[in-house]
Design a protein around this motif. Sequence first.
Motif, PDB file in Angstrom:
ATOM      1  N   GLU A   1      -5.374   8.926   4.419  1.00 48.51           N
ATOM      2  CA  GLU A   1      -5.250   8.393   5.763  1.00 48.51           C
ATOM      3  C   GLU A   1      -6.040   7.092   5.866  1.00 48.51           C
ATOM      4  O   GLU A   1      -7.131   6.973   5.298  1.00 48.51           O
ATOM      5  N   ILE A   2      -5.453   6.142   6.571  1.00 44.95           N
ATOM      6  CA  ILE A   2      -6.116   4.865   6.847  1.00 44.95           C
ATOM      7  C   ILE A   2      -6.148   4.702   8.363  1.00 44.95           C
ATOM      8  O   ILE A   2      -5.106   4.618   9.004  1.00 44.95           O
TER       9      ILE A   2
ATOM     10  N   VAL B   1      -6.767   0.794  -2.593  1.00 46.92           N
ATOM     11  CA  VAL B   1      -6.857   0.198  -1.260  1.00 46.92           C
ATOM     12  C   VAL B   1      -7.983  -0.830  -1.234  1.00 46.92           C
ATOM     13  O   VAL B   1      -7.828  -1.944  -0.715  1.00 46.92           O
TER      14      VAL B   1
ATOM     15  N   LEU C   1       1.440   2.387   8.903  1.00 45.97           N
ATOM     16  CA  LEU C   1       0.424   1.383   8.588  1.00 45.97           C
ATOM     17  C   LEU C   1       0.646   0.116   9.417  1.00 45.97           C
ATOM     18  O   LEU C   1      -0.295  -0.464   9.955  1.00 45.97           O
TER      19      LEU C   1
ATOM     20  N   LEU D   1       0.830  -1.213   0.000  1.00 47.12           N
ATOM     21  CA  LEU D   1       0.000   0.000   0.000  1.00 47.12           C
ATOM     22  C   LEU D   1       0.861   1.259   0.000  1.00 47.12           C
ATOM     23  O   LEU D   1       0.638   2.179  -0.791  1.00 47.12           O
TER      24      LEU D   1
ATOM     25  N   VAL E   1     -10.873   4.748   5.364  1.00 45.06           N
ATOM     26  CA  VAL E   1      -9.989   5.384   4.388  1.00 45.06           C
ATOM     27  C   VAL E   1     -10.549   6.743   3.990  1.00 45.06           C
ATOM     28  O   VAL E   1     -11.745   6.863   3.687  1.00 45.06           O
TER      29      VAL E   1
ATOM     30  N   ASP F   1      -0.986   7.871   8.117  1.00 48.91           N
ATOM     31  CA  ASP F   1      -0.590   8.232   6.764  1.00 48.91           C
ATOM     32  C   ASP F   1      -0.474   6.971   5.913  1.00 48.91           C
ATOM     33  O   ASP F   1       0.357   6.102   6.184  1.00 48.91           O
ATOM     34  N   GLY F   2      -1.283   6.881   4.883  1.00 44.91           N
ATOM     35  CA  GLY F   2      -1.300   5.701   4.042  1.00 44.91           C
ATOM     36  C   GLY F   2      -0.067   5.527   3.190  1.00 44.91           C
ATOM     37  O   GLY F   2       0.115   4.484   2.557  1.00 44.91           O
ATOM     38  N   GLN F   3       0.800   6.531   3.152  1.00 49.13           N
ATOM     39  CA  GLN F   3       2.025   6.444   2.363  1.00 49.13           C
ATOM     40  C   GLN F   3       3.238   6.103   3.230  1.00 49.13           C
ATOM     41  O   GLN F   3       4.365   6.150   2.760  1.00 49.13           O
TER      42      GLN F   3
END
Length: 254
Positions: free
Chosen positions: A204-205, A243, A216, A192, A229, A209-211
């Motif tokens: 954002e998950i 995602v 994560l 991801l 999400v 931060d989803g990056q």
Amino acid sequence: MTVGLVIVSHSAQLAAGVVELAAQMARDVVLAPAGGTDDGGIGTSLEKVMSAMGLADTGDGVVVLTDLGSAVMTAESALEFMGSPENMVLADAPLVEGAVAAAVAAQSGATLAVVQKAAETALDPGAAASAKAPGAAQAPGGSQAPCGGQPSDGGPAADKGAGAGHSTGAAVTAVLTLINPMGLHARPAAVLAGELGAMDVDIEINGADGQSVFLLMALGAGEGRELHVSASGPDAQRAVDLVRSKVEEGFGEL
């Protein structure tokens, strides 16, 4: 091609182990270990480091990571002997976490500067937003969403519906349920973070931060856990769709 990584350690086994771990997150990145002395002892070797730098140089640059103090000196000497090439940099980063973060960034097509910054901010979530810079697949990720401290179970913009993303103003949101037995462990987190990092999106998950592969992983999201999400930016819909597809296919682990 991608930015290559050199792992310098006093131990040949440690260098090889870090390369093995990082390779699980970034199979297309060239990772070269340079561990131990020429006679197989504990220490560092100028010749080994220079050789590894040459092997890792794919044309897009090389980031060098080291363990203890004298390894830094050996790496610096190697760079000097090679004429201090502009496409080779020494990262001030933790060896294991920095290597994993750098490998994930390189896998996404990040530039040399972004890969170096990813390594150097691996253990500093507050500095992660500055890890983005123009370049590579549109600055592996555009601007990055603020981390704002510890991840939460979901943001206020999260959709409470059945998991279909939709636009709420500038945001695209979704609620998804993890179905793979291991949940959001290291490999899915790297998948991801790497693919989202190549998009121009703030995502954002569950508040993380989803990056960022480490944020994560820090969620500790296991099987059956909901992922809230929320994304904004030019690639918001594409990011949420990515995602969703990864979650619904169980990250290929079913």
